[in-house]
Design a protein around this motif. Sequence first.
Motif, PDB file in Angstrom:
ATOM      1  N   SER B  41       0.832  -1.211   0.000  1.00 53.93           N
ATOM      2  CA  SER B  41       0.000   0.000   0.000  1.00 53.93           C
ATOM      3  C   SER B  41       0.860   1.252   0.000  1.00 53.93           C
ATOM      4  CB  SER B  41      -0.914   0.019   1.228  1.00 53.93           C
ATOM      5  OG  SER B  41      -1.789  -1.071   1.196  1.00 53.93           O
ATOM      6  N   ASP B 161      -5.877  -0.777  -4.818  1.00 54.02           N
ATOM      7  CA  ASP B 161      -5.267  -1.363  -3.624  1.00 54.02           C
ATOM      8  C   ASP B 161      -6.210  -2.392  -3.016  1.00 54.02           C
ATOM      9  OD1 ASP B 161      -3.775  -2.025  -1.454  1.00 54.02           O
ATOM     10  OD2 ASP B 161      -3.622   0.001  -0.634  1.00 54.02           O
ATOM     11  N   GLU B 162      -5.959  -3.643  -3.259  1.00 54.24           N
ATOM     12  CA  GLU B 162      -6.788  -4.748  -2.775  1.00 54.24           C
ATOM     13  C   GLU B 162      -8.285  -4.462  -2.966  1.00 54.24           C
ATOM     14  OE1 GLU B 162      -5.720  -6.764   0.697  1.00 54.24           O
ATOM     15  OE2 GLU B 162      -3.736  -5.843   0.881  1.00 54.24           O
TER      16      GLU B 162
HETATM   17 MG   LIG Z   1      -2.135  -2.678   2.144  1.00 56.03          MG
END
Ligand SMILES: [Mg+2]
Lengths: 254, 244
Positions: B41, B161-162
Motif C-alpha cells: 500500500s 489497492d486490494e
Molecule cells: Mg495494504
Amino acid sequence: MAPITGRVPPLRAALNYLAVCVLVILVFWASLSIINVSLDFGFVARYATRIGDGFVLTVLISVCSMVASLVLGAVVAAGKSTRILPLRYACDLYVRVIRGTPLIMQIYLFFYIIGTAWGVDNRLVAGVMILSFFEGAYVAEILRGSLLSINETQIEAARSVGFTRVQTVRYIIGPQMVARTLPALTGQFASIIKDSSLLSLIAVIEITQTLREISATNFQLFEACLLMGALYLVLTLPIMLISSYFEKRLDYAS
Amino acid sequence: MRIALDRLSRSFDGREVLHSMDFDDEVSTLAIIGPSGGGKSTLLRIIGGLLVPSGGELSIDGRLVLFNERDLVPYRAGLGYVFQAGGLFHHLNARENIALPLRVVHGLSAEAATARAEELLARLGLAAEGDKKPVQLSGGMQQRIAIARAIAPGPQLLLLDEPTSALDPEYTSEVLDLIGALKAEGMRFIVVTHELGFARHACEKLAFLYEGSIWEYGPSEQLFQNPQTPELERFLSKLLEWRV
Ligand SMILES: [Mg+2]
Ligand SMILES: Nc1ncnc2c1ncn2[C@@H]1O[C@H](COP(=O)(O)OP(=O)(O)OP(=O)(O)O)[C@@H](O)[C@H]1O
C-alpha cells in the motif's frame, strides 16, 4: 426485556404516547387536589404584555447566544488541534473549566467580578456574553467530535480524485460535518433556551425573571411555574423534533 | 507507460518500510503481491501521489514527479485510484460520486458530468442504483462504482489497492470481471491483490514485494511457474494450500 427494534406503527405510537400524557396529567391533577390547590390563570391576561416581552427576550438571548457560541465553538475546536501550544492549552483549559463548573457560578463570577472590572454593566449584553461563553465550550466539543469522526479514507479518496485542500473541505469534510453536527447542534439550542433562565439571577428580565416578579406580587407560584414550563416547551419541543428529523434524514454515514 | 523508481524509500517514525527501491519498465497491467506489511500500500500510495517518499525519485514516462501539493493535485487528477473499501463519498449518491469530480476537477458542465455518470452506471448494469447512497449498496456494487469514478475522467493509469479484499467471495468475481473488461479496452493498471488467479491470468507482469523490497519481478506466468526465491515459493504455496 428485548429491545424494541424496527418501527412502531404510527397509530399505535400516537395512542400510546397519548395514554402516557394523560397518565402524567392525572397524577399531577391528583397531587394538586391532595394538597387542596386550585389553579387560577386569570393573571395571564393582566400581565400579557410583560409576559410577551419576557418571552421575546428569552428568544432573542437564545438566538444571539447560539450564533456567538457557534463562532466561539468553531474557533476553540480549531484551536484544540493547533500546533501553537499555548493556544491549544488555553482552548483545552477553557473547555474543561467551563464544562466542569455550574453555570450559576459562572454567571455570578463573570458578572460581578469581570463585568464590573471591565465595565460591562448592561445586564443583557453581559448575559448574552456569559451564556455564549458557557455554551461555546459544549459546541466546541460537538464540532471537535464530528471532525475526529470523519473517516481518513474519505479524505484520502478526496485527494485521490484530484481535489485541492480547499475543495476537500468544501465538498467532502464540510457537508459530512454538517450532517453529523446538525442533530447535536439543534439539541444544544434547546439547552441554550433552558440555560438562559439562569440569567434571571442577574435580573435580566427574560421570561423566568418576568414570571418570578409576577408571582412575587400575586403569590400564584404554581400557576407561574406551570406557565413557565409550557412556554419553554413551546420553544424546545419543536427544536427537539427538528433535531430528531435531522438525525433520521442524515443518517447515512457508516 | 514507463514507470521508474530510483532509490525510492519511505520511513514511518524512523522505521524504513520501503528500502531504496529501483525499478524501470513499461507498465500496462501489473499485479503487486506479497505478505501483509511488506509495503504494497505504501508503494501504491507513493505512485498515486498520495504519500511523499522519504528519499529517491519517481518518474512517469521520463517526467519526474514533484512531490509538492501544487504539482501533486493535477498529477492525482490524471490517475484513477481505488481503495480497499469505503472510498466512495458517504454523503453522495452513486451518480454524484462519479459526477462531482468530473465537474469540480475536470471542468465538465453539470449536464455532461451527469450524462457521463449515467453512461458508466448503465454500462455496469447499475443504472437503477444511481440515487442510492453507498450504505444502501452491496460491497461489490460499491467497489464497481468506485472503479467507475476512477475511470470516468479517462485516466492514464488505474491504481487499485486490494479492491476485492473486503468483499464476500460472491462479489469478488464481479469486480475482477470488470477490471478484466477494462483491460480488454486498453486500460492500464497496477493492482495490489491476493487473488493469485487474477494476478496470473489477467496481469502481464508481477512484482513480489517482500519486506520493503521488490524481491522478484517479471512476466506473471513465468514467476508463477518458476519462482526464483524460496520466499516467493513459500508465499505462493501458502496462498494456494487450500485451493480446491
Ligand atoms: Mg495494504
Ligand atoms: N501511516 C503509517 N504510519 C506508520 N506506519 C505505517 C503507516 N502506513 C504503513 N505503515 C507501516 O508500514 C509497513 C508497510 O505497510 P503497508 O500498508 O504498505 O503494507 P501492505 O503490504 O499494504 O500490507 P497489507 O497487505 O496488510 O495491506 C507496515 O509495517 C505498516 O505498519
